[in-house]
Design a protein around this motif. Structure first.
Motif, PDB file in Angstrom:
ATOM      1  N   VAL A 130       9.833   4.615   6.448  1.00  0.00           N
ATOM      2  CA  VAL A 130      11.002   4.799   5.569  1.00  0.00           C
ATOM      3  C   VAL A 130      12.107   3.791   5.887  1.00  0.00           C
ATOM      4  O   VAL A 130      12.970   3.522   5.055  1.00  0.00           O
ATOM      5  CB  VAL A 130      11.554   6.243   5.623  1.00  0.00           C
ATOM      6  N   ASP A 131      12.059   3.217   7.090  1.00  0.00           N
ATOM      7  CA  ASP A 131      13.038   2.178   7.450  1.00  0.00           C
ATOM      8  C   ASP A 131      12.728   0.859   6.756  1.00  0.00           C
ATOM      9  O   ASP A 131      13.521  -0.079   6.813  1.00  0.00           O
ATOM     10  CB  ASP A 131      13.080   1.989   8.969  1.00  0.00           C
ATOM     11  N   ARG A 132      11.560   0.777   6.133  1.00  0.00           N
ATOM     12  CA  ARG A 132      11.192  -0.418   5.368  1.00  0.00           C
ATOM     13  C   ARG A 132      11.465  -0.234   3.866  1.00  0.00           C
ATOM     14  O   ARG A 132      11.122  -1.078   3.056  1.00  0.00           O
ATOM     15  CB  ARG A 132       9.717  -0.769   5.604  1.00  0.00           C
ATOM     16  N   LEU A 133      12.054   0.911   3.513  1.00  0.00           N
ATOM     17  CA  LEU A 133      12.403   1.174   2.106  1.00  0.00           C
ATOM     18  C   LEU A 133      13.895   0.897   1.917  1.00  0.00           C
ATOM     19  O   LEU A 133      14.619   0.680   2.880  1.00  0.00           O
ATOM     20  CB  LEU A 133      12.100   2.636   1.765  1.00  0.00           C
ATOM     21  N   SER A 134      14.354   0.967   0.680  1.00  0.00           N
ATOM     22  CA  SER A 134      15.785   0.773   0.421  1.00  0.00           C
ATOM     23  C   SER A 134      16.556   1.940   1.043  1.00  0.00           C
ATOM     24  O   SER A 134      16.019   3.034   1.214  1.00  0.00           O
ATOM     25  CB  SER A 134      16.047   0.734  -1.086  1.00  0.00           C
ATOM     26  N   SER A 135      17.823   1.703   1.379  1.00  0.00           N
ATOM     27  CA  SER A 135      18.594   2.760   2.037  1.00  0.00           C
ATOM     28  C   SER A 135      18.806   3.949   1.105  1.00  0.00           C
ATOM     29  O   SER A 135      18.874   5.089   1.546  1.00  0.00           O
ATOM     30  CB  SER A 135      19.923   2.221   2.552  1.00  0.00           C
ATOM     31  N   LEU A 136      18.836   3.675  -0.181  1.00  0.00           N
ATOM     32  CA  LEU A 136      18.989   4.750  -1.163  1.00  0.00           C
ATOM     33  C   LEU A 136      17.774   5.686  -1.115  1.00  0.00           C
ATOM     34  O   LEU A 136      17.900   6.909  -1.044  1.00  0.00           O
ATOM     35  CB  LEU A 136      19.140   4.151  -2.562  1.00  0.00           C
ATOM     36  N   LYS A 137      16.588   5.080  -1.115  1.00  0.00           N
ATOM     37  CA  LYS A 137      15.346   5.852  -1.049  1.00  0.00           C
ATOM     38  C   LYS A 137      15.268   6.641   0.249  1.00  0.00           C
ATOM     39  O   LYS A 137      14.897   7.804   0.272  1.00  0.00           O
ATOM     40  CB  LYS A 137      14.132   4.903  -1.130  1.00  0.00           C
ATOM     41  N   ARG A 138      15.637   5.966   1.347  1.00  0.00           N
ATOM     42  CA  ARG A 138      15.562   6.599   2.666  1.00  0.00           C
ATOM     43  C   ARG A 138      16.502   7.805   2.725  1.00  0.00           C
ATOM     44  O   ARG A 138      16.160   8.850   3.256  1.00  0.00           O
ATOM     45  CB  ARG A 138      15.924   5.575   3.739  1.00  0.00           C
ATOM     46  N   GLN A 139      17.682   7.658   2.155  1.00  0.00           N
ATOM     47  CA  GLN A 139      18.671   8.733   2.135  1.00  0.00           C
ATOM     48  C   GLN A 139      18.137   9.940   1.362  1.00  0.00           C
ATOM     49  O   GLN A 139      18.296  11.075   1.791  1.00  0.00           O
ATOM     50  CB  GLN A 139      19.967   8.190   1.499  1.00  0.00           C
ATOM     51  N   ARG A 140      17.472   9.642   0.248  1.00  0.00           N
ATOM     52  CA  ARG A 140      16.911  10.705  -0.582  1.00  0.00           C
ATOM     53  C   ARG A 140      15.831  11.474   0.180  1.00  0.00           C
ATOM     54  O   ARG A 140      15.769  12.695   0.159  1.00  0.00           O
ATOM     55  CB  ARG A 140      16.338  10.099  -1.877  1.00  0.00           C
ATOM     56  N   ILE A 141      14.976  10.716   0.874  1.00  0.00           N
ATOM     57  CA  ILE A 141      13.884  11.319   1.645  1.00  0.00           C
ATOM     58  C   ILE A 141      14.458  12.167   2.781  1.00  0.00           C
ATOM     59  O   ILE A 141      14.006  13.287   3.035  1.00  0.00           O
ATOM     60  CB  ILE A 141      12.939  10.219   2.188  1.00  0.00           C
ATOM     61  N   LYS A 142      15.498  11.642   3.412  1.00  0.00           N
ATOM     62  CA  LYS A 142      16.144  12.343   4.521  1.00  0.00           C
ATOM     63  C   LYS A 142      16.674  13.705   4.061  1.00  0.00           C
ATOM     64  O   LYS A 142      16.430  14.728   4.690  1.00  0.00           O
ATOM     65  CB  LYS A 142      17.296  11.473   5.038  1.00  0.00           C
ATOM     66  N   GLN A 143      17.359  13.701   2.934  1.00  0.00           N
ATOM     67  CA  GLN A 143      17.926  14.947   2.414  1.00  0.00           C
ATOM     68  C   GLN A 143      16.829  15.951   2.079  1.00  0.00           C
ATOM     69  O   GLN A 143      16.942  17.140   2.363  1.00  0.00           O
ATOM     70  CB  GLN A 143      18.793  14.666   1.193  1.00  0.00           C
ATOM     71  N   PHE A 165       5.223   9.783   0.089  1.00  0.00           N
ATOM     72  CA  PHE A 165       4.341   8.618  -0.016  1.00  0.00           C
ATOM     73  C   PHE A 165       5.063   7.526  -0.777  1.00  0.00           C
ATOM     74  O   PHE A 165       5.593   7.774  -1.857  1.00  0.00           O
ATOM     75  CB  PHE A 165       3.025   9.003  -0.716  1.00  0.00           C
ATOM     76  N   GLU A 166       5.120   6.337  -0.174  1.00  0.00           N
ATOM     77  CA  GLU A 166       5.842   5.235  -0.814  1.00  0.00           C
ATOM     78  C   GLU A 166       5.091   3.928  -0.577  1.00  0.00           C
ATOM     79  O   GLU A 166       4.416   3.772   0.437  1.00  0.00           O
ATOM     80  CB  GLU A 166       7.259   5.101  -0.223  1.00  0.00           C
ATOM     81  N   GLN A 167       5.254   2.992  -1.515  1.00  0.00           N
ATOM     82  CA  GLN A 167       4.672   1.661  -1.367  1.00  0.00           C
ATOM     83  C   GLN A 167       5.426   0.891  -0.287  1.00  0.00           C
ATOM     84  O   GLN A 167       6.653   0.870  -0.282  1.00  0.00           O
ATOM     85  CB  GLN A 167       4.801   0.881  -2.688  1.00  0.00           C
ATOM     86  N   VAL A 168       4.665   0.284   0.615  1.00  0.00           N
ATOM     87  CA  VAL A 168       5.265  -0.528   1.688  1.00  0.00           C
ATOM     88  C   VAL A 168       4.543  -1.870   1.734  1.00  0.00           C
ATOM     89  O   VAL A 168       3.316  -1.929   1.643  1.00  0.00           O
ATOM     90  CB  VAL A 168       5.145   0.179   3.063  1.00  0.00           C
ATOM     91  N   LYS A 169       5.334  -2.934   1.861  1.00  0.00           N
ATOM     92  CA  LYS A 169       4.762  -4.284   1.974  1.00  0.00           C
ATOM     93  C   LYS A 169       4.504  -4.624   3.432  1.00  0.00           C
ATOM     94  O   LYS A 169       5.393  -4.450   4.271  1.00  0.00           O
ATOM     95  CB  LYS A 169       5.754  -5.316   1.410  1.00  0.00           C
ATOM     96  N   ARG A 170       3.318  -5.117   3.703  1.00  0.00           N
ATOM     97  CA  ARG A 170       2.986  -5.532   5.063  1.00  0.00           C
ATOM     98  C   ARG A 170       2.076  -6.749   5.009  1.00  0.00           C
ATOM     99  O   ARG A 170       1.586  -7.117   3.941  1.00  0.00           O
ATOM    100  CB  ARG A 170       2.249  -4.409   5.802  1.00  0.00           C
ATOM    101  N   THR A 197       0.848  -1.191   0.000  1.00  0.00           N
ATOM    102  CA  THR A 197       0.000   0.000   0.000  1.00  0.00           C
ATOM    103  C   THR A 197       0.879   1.235   0.000  1.00  0.00           C
ATOM    104  O   THR A 197       1.980   1.213   0.556  1.00  0.00           O
ATOM    105  CB  THR A 197      -0.861   0.033   1.292  1.00  0.00           C
ATOM    106  N   GLU A 198       0.377   2.305  -0.596  1.00  0.00           N
ATOM    107  CA  GLU A 198       1.104   3.564  -0.533  1.00  0.00           C
ATOM    108  C   GLU A 198       0.887   4.167   0.857  1.00  0.00           C
ATOM    109  O   GLU A 198      -0.247   4.424   1.234  1.00  0.00           O
ATOM    110  CB  GLU A 198       0.603   4.523  -1.614  1.00  0.00           C
ATOM    111  N   GLU A 199       1.976   4.367   1.585  1.00  0.00           N
ATOM    112  CA  GLU A 199       1.872   4.898   2.940  1.00  0.00           C
ATOM    113  C   GLU A 199       2.483   6.285   3.030  1.00  0.00           C
ATOM    114  O   GLU A 199       3.404   6.629   2.310  1.00  0.00           O
ATOM    115  CB  GLU A 199       2.595   3.976   3.942  1.00  0.00           C
ATOM    116  N   GLY A 200       1.930   7.032   3.973  1.00  0.00           N
ATOM    117  CA  GLY A 200       2.501   8.320   4.332  1.00  0.00           C
ATOM    118  C   GLY A 200       2.593   8.349   5.843  1.00  0.00           C
ATOM    119  O   GLY A 200       2.203   7.389   6.509  1.00  0.00           O
TER     120      GLY A 200
END
Ligand code: NI
Length: 166
Positions: A144-157, A98-103, A87-90
């Motif tokens: 965001v900890d369930r996303l790839s580290s690359l994506k997380r880094q981008r979001i962080k910046q 907003f990113e797709q997360v598997k649960r 699902t797309e989560e925020g």
């Protein structure tokens, strides 16, 4: 009643593990009232105490369209989980992302409600996603900890830049 300040990623306080609520006294009742007010005002469909810098296991949720089905879970514990959904989560702590997360698809959760009663809830769909997302917060984990580290880094910046511009 009060609207509480919501912490934003990458604030390190979001990585605190919440403690079990021992007793539901008036102080806890007030926290719950303020959390609902804060969530509805944001507006959001769920809020964990961790996000307002209160490190106790309390979450508030309302996924209903008319915002008239408040759910409060204290010391929630997922006792069974199966299936998978994406699902797309925020998150109110990660604004405008907003990113797709598997649960898990289906979950059963045990908790105490605001009146101190034991409850068991079996659910799927958006409510299941929301409960899993909020329990993650209590464990010091963000979506965001369930996303790839690359994506997380981008979001962080992006968020650090946003906060600097405020
Ligand atoms: Ni969240």
């Amino acid at each position: 009643m009060a609207i509480l300040k919501i912490l934003h990623f990458p604030d390190s306080r979001l990585y605190t593990k919440a403690k079990q609520v021992k007793q539901i006294d008036s102080k806890i009742q007030n926290v719950i009232t303020d959390m609902f007010e804060t969530m509805y005002a944001a507006p959001g469909i769920g809020l964990a105490a961790t996000q307002v810098n209160i490190h106790q296991q309390i979450v508030v949720i309302d996924v209903s369209e008319n915002k008239n089905q408040p759910i409060c879970l204290i010391n929630p514990n997922i006792t069974s989980a199966d299936g998978q959904q994406s699902t797309e989560e925020g998150c109110l702590s990660v604004p405008d992302i907003f990113e797709q997360v598997k649960r898990a698809e289906n979950i059963t959760v045990q908790a105490i409600n605001k009146d101190g009663e034991q409850i068991v809830l079996t659910t799927d769909g958006i409510l299941s996603v929301c409960i899993q997302h909020e329990i993650d917060h209590l464990n010091g984990k963000l979506f965001v900890d369930r996303l790839s580290s690359l994506k997380r880094q981008r979001i962080k910046q992006k968020l650090i830049k946003q906060q600097r511009n405020k």
